[in-house]
Design a protein around this motif. Structure first.
Motif, PDB file in Angstrom:
ATOM      1  N   LEU A  88       0.837  -1.194   0.000  1.00  0.00           N
ATOM      2  CA  LEU A  88       0.000   0.000   0.000  1.00  0.00           C
ATOM      3  C   LEU A  88       0.879   1.252   0.000  1.00  0.00           C
ATOM      4  CD1 LEU A  88      -3.138   0.544   2.171  1.00  0.00           C
ATOM      5  CD2 LEU A  88      -1.472   2.337   1.937  1.00  0.00           C
ATOM      6  N   ASN A  89       1.894   1.273   0.840  1.00  0.00           N
ATOM      7  CA  ASN A  89       2.764   2.447   0.915  1.00  0.00           C
ATOM      8  C   ASN A  89       3.569   2.669  -0.355  1.00  0.00           C
ATOM      9  OD1 ASN A  89       2.218   3.707   3.455  1.00  0.00           O
ATOM     10  ND2 ASN A  89       3.039   1.868   4.412  1.00  0.00           N
ATOM     11  N   VAL A  90       3.999   1.604  -0.994  1.00  0.00           N
ATOM     12  CA  VAL A  90       4.716   1.758  -2.268  1.00  0.00           C
ATOM     13  C   VAL A  90       3.774   2.329  -3.324  1.00  0.00           C
ATOM     14  CG1 VAL A  90       5.906   0.555  -4.148  1.00  0.00           C
ATOM     15  CG2 VAL A  90       6.393  -0.061  -1.770  1.00  0.00           C
ATOM     16  N   PHE A  91       2.592   1.759  -3.437  1.00  0.00           N
ATOM     17  CA  PHE A  91       1.620   2.281  -4.404  1.00  0.00           C
ATOM     18  C   PHE A  91       1.266   3.730  -4.088  1.00  0.00           C
ATOM     19  CE2 PHE A  91       0.056  -2.279  -5.046  1.00  0.00           C
ATOM     20  CZ  PHE A  91       0.628  -2.402  -6.304  1.00  0.00           C
ATOM     21  N   TRP A  92       1.121   4.056  -2.824  1.00  0.00           N
ATOM     22  CA  TRP A  92       0.761   5.412  -2.410  1.00  0.00           C
ATOM     23  C   TRP A  92       1.862   6.406  -2.786  1.00  0.00           C
ATOM     24  CZ3 TRP A  92      -1.686   6.207   3.085  1.00  0.00           C
ATOM     25  CH2 TRP A  92      -2.403   7.412   3.115  1.00  0.00           C
ATOM     26  N   ASP A  93       3.103   5.992  -2.610  1.00  0.00           N
ATOM     27  CA  ASP A  93       4.227   6.877  -2.930  1.00  0.00           C
ATOM     28  C   ASP A  93       4.457   7.020  -4.433  1.00  0.00           C
ATOM     29  OD1 ASP A  93       4.796   7.426  -0.260  1.00  0.00           O
ATOM     30  OD2 ASP A  93       6.314   5.839  -0.107  1.00  0.00           O
ATOM     31  N   LYS A  94       4.315   5.921  -5.174  1.00  0.00           N
ATOM     32  CA  LYS A  94       4.714   5.927  -6.588  1.00  0.00           C
ATOM     33  C   LYS A  94       3.560   5.891  -7.576  1.00  0.00           C
ATOM     34  CE  LYS A  94       8.658   4.020  -7.560  1.00  0.00           C
ATOM     35  NZ  LYS A  94       9.733   3.102  -7.866  1.00  0.00           N
ATOM     36  N   GLY A  95       2.393   5.474  -7.132  1.00  0.00           N
ATOM     37  CA  GLY A  95       1.297   5.228  -8.058  1.00  0.00           C
ATOM     38  C   GLY A  95       1.396   3.809  -8.601  1.00  0.00           C
ATOM     39  N   TYR A  96       0.321   3.350  -9.177  1.00  0.00           N
ATOM     40  CA  TYR A  96       0.277   1.966  -9.662  1.00  0.00           C
ATOM     41  C   TYR A  96       1.199   1.762 -10.857  1.00  0.00           C
ATOM     42  CZ  TYR A  96      -1.526  -2.428 -11.489  1.00  0.00           C
ATOM     43  OH  TYR A  96      -1.636  -3.723 -11.948  1.00  0.00           O
TER      44      TYR A  96
ATOM     45  N   ALA B 224       9.909  -4.031  -1.048  1.00  0.00           N
ATOM     46  CA  ALA B 224       9.219  -3.411   0.090  1.00  0.00           C
ATOM     47  C   ALA B 224       8.503  -4.448   0.949  1.00  0.00           C
ATOM     48  CB  ALA B 224       8.221  -2.369  -0.403  1.00  0.00           C
ATOM     49  N   MET B 225       7.974  -5.465   0.306  1.00  0.00           N
ATOM     50  CA  MET B 225       7.204  -6.486   1.009  1.00  0.00           C
ATOM     51  C   MET B 225       8.079  -7.595   1.589  1.00  0.00           C
ATOM     52  SD  MET B 225       4.168  -6.633  -1.844  1.00  0.00           S
ATOM     53  CE  MET B 225       2.988  -7.688  -1.009  1.00  0.00           C
TER      54      MET B 225
ATOM     55  N   MET C 260      -5.575  -3.993  -5.521  1.00  0.00           N
ATOM     56  CA  MET C 260      -6.990  -4.020  -5.139  1.00  0.00           C
ATOM     57  C   MET C 260      -7.139  -4.327  -3.652  1.00  0.00           C
ATOM     58  SD  MET C 260      -9.052  -3.144  -7.579  1.00  0.00           S
ATOM     59  CE  MET C 260     -10.582  -3.705  -6.854  1.00  0.00           C
ATOM     60  N   ALA C 261      -6.359  -5.273  -3.158  1.00  0.00           N
ATOM     61  CA  ALA C 261      -6.430  -5.603  -1.732  1.00  0.00           C
ATOM     62  C   ALA C 261      -5.998  -4.411  -0.881  1.00  0.00           C
ATOM     63  CB  ALA C 261      -5.564  -6.823  -1.427  1.00  0.00           C
ATOM     64  N   ALA C 262      -4.998  -3.675  -1.335  1.00  0.00           N
ATOM     65  CA  ALA C 262      -4.516  -2.495  -0.603  1.00  0.00           C
ATOM     66  C   ALA C 262      -5.574  -1.391  -0.599  1.00  0.00           C
ATOM     67  CB  ALA C 262      -3.206  -1.996  -1.203  1.00  0.00           C
TER      68      ALA C 262
ATOM     69  N   ARG D  54       1.134  16.116   1.169  1.00  0.00           N
ATOM     70  CA  ARG D  54       0.869  16.066  -0.271  1.00  0.00           C
ATOM     71  C   ARG D  54       0.669  14.674  -0.846  1.00  0.00           C
ATOM     72  NH1 ARG D  54       4.262  20.443  -3.529  1.00  0.00           N
ATOM     73  NH2 ARG D  54       2.843  19.656  -5.102  1.00  0.00           N
ATOM     74  N   ARG D  55       0.709  13.669  -0.028  1.00  0.00           N
ATOM     75  CA  ARG D  55       0.507  12.317  -0.540  1.00  0.00           C
ATOM     76  C   ARG D  55      -0.886  12.125  -1.116  1.00  0.00           C
ATOM     77  NH1 ARG D  55       2.107   7.434   3.451  1.00  0.00           N
ATOM     78  NH2 ARG D  55       2.601   6.089   1.721  1.00  0.00           N
ATOM     79  N   GLY D  56      -1.806  12.902  -0.651  1.00  0.00           N
ATOM     80  CA  GLY D  56      -3.182  12.734  -1.087  1.00  0.00           C
ATOM     81  C   GLY D  56      -3.850  11.604  -0.337  1.00  0.00           C
ATOM     82  N   CYS D  57      -4.993  11.229  -0.802  1.00  0.00           N
ATOM     83  CA  CYS D  57      -5.758  10.110  -0.258  1.00  0.00           C
ATOM     84  C   CYS D  57      -5.471   8.904  -1.156  1.00  0.00           C
ATOM     85  CB  CYS D  57      -7.249  10.468  -0.285  1.00  0.00           C
ATOM     86  SG  CYS D  57      -8.369   9.089  -0.015  1.00  0.00           S
ATOM     87  N   PHE D  58      -5.066   7.804  -0.565  1.00  0.00           N
ATOM     88  CA  PHE D  58      -4.724   6.625  -1.359  1.00  0.00           C
ATOM     89  C   PHE D  58      -5.888   6.184  -2.237  1.00  0.00           C
ATOM     90  CE2 PHE D  58      -4.137   1.914  -1.670  1.00  0.00           C
ATOM     91  CZ  PHE D  58      -3.069   1.951  -2.565  1.00  0.00           C
ATOM     92  N   PHE D  59      -7.082   6.181  -1.692  1.00  0.00           N
ATOM     93  CA  PHE D  59      -8.262   5.786  -2.462  1.00  0.00           C
ATOM     94  C   PHE D  59      -8.456   6.713  -3.664  1.00  0.00           C
ATOM     95  CE2 PHE D  59     -12.791   6.480  -3.294  1.00  0.00           C
ATOM     96  CZ  PHE D  59     -13.163   5.216  -3.707  1.00  0.00           C
TER      97      PHE D  59
END
Length: 184
Positions: free
Chosen positions: A10-18, A29-30, A49-51, A91-96
């Protein structure tokens, strides 16, 4: 699914985008080998999707607790909106919101999940507005406007607007909630 590995993803996707997240980024990371990653999660899309579901479910649980508190309904609405907007969260925004804006136009599964999450959040706000005295029809339109205001605030937060400006924007919710008794 191992909870810590999912949070790390989740944190990797949040930082970098999908799109910008590679399988190597995720497995590093995992702390998983590629074979363990595939055995546990199946695919990059499945772990994303799970994240997103984990993030949205945890947020919704917090929103439900605010809605169920002993605060008056309008104060609960403000608390729910503030929890969604998190104007001081950086500035990370909302992950969703990040995932939905990046992927939903081309990802039917995420689009459906996004619509469902917005619908349950909207239903929560509608219920609070009805408890405050608005008619069901007015509660529905005001909830939609309030959620649009919050999502816009989240987007502007990600763009780097200063916290006081974000608070001023979010404060416009007061106009939609100001006179709930005469609105019915």
């Amino acid at each position: 699914m191992p909870a810590k590995a999912l949070r790390d993803a989740l944190n990797v996707f949040w930082d970098k985008g999908y799109q910008a997240t590679s399988l190597d980024d995720l497995t590093a990371a995992m702390h998983l080998s590629r074979s363990s990653f595939y055995a546990c999660f199946g695919s990059k899309h499945a772990v994303m999707m799970a994240a997103v579901e984990l993030y949205a479910d945890e947020l919704f649980t917090r929103l439900e607790a605010l809605a169920a508190s002993s605060m008056p309904a309008i104060e609960s609405v403000h608390a729910v909106l503030a929890a969604i907007a998190e104007v001081d969260a950086g500035r990370r925004g909302c992950f969703f919101v990040n995932c939905v804006t990046e992927l939903a136009p081309h990802d039917p599964a995420l689009a459906t999940f996004g619509q469902d999450h917005v619908a349950r959040t909207s239903a929560l706000v509608i219920g609070l507005l009805e408890r405050a005295g608005l008619t069901p029809e007015l509660a529905q339109t005001r909830a939609a406007a309030l959620l649009a205001l919050v999502i816009g605030t989240i987007t502007l937060r990600k763009a780097g607007l200063p916290v006081p400006a974000l608070q001023t924007i979010l404060g416009q919710a007061q106009l939609l909630l100001a006179d709930t008794t005469s609105a019915t």
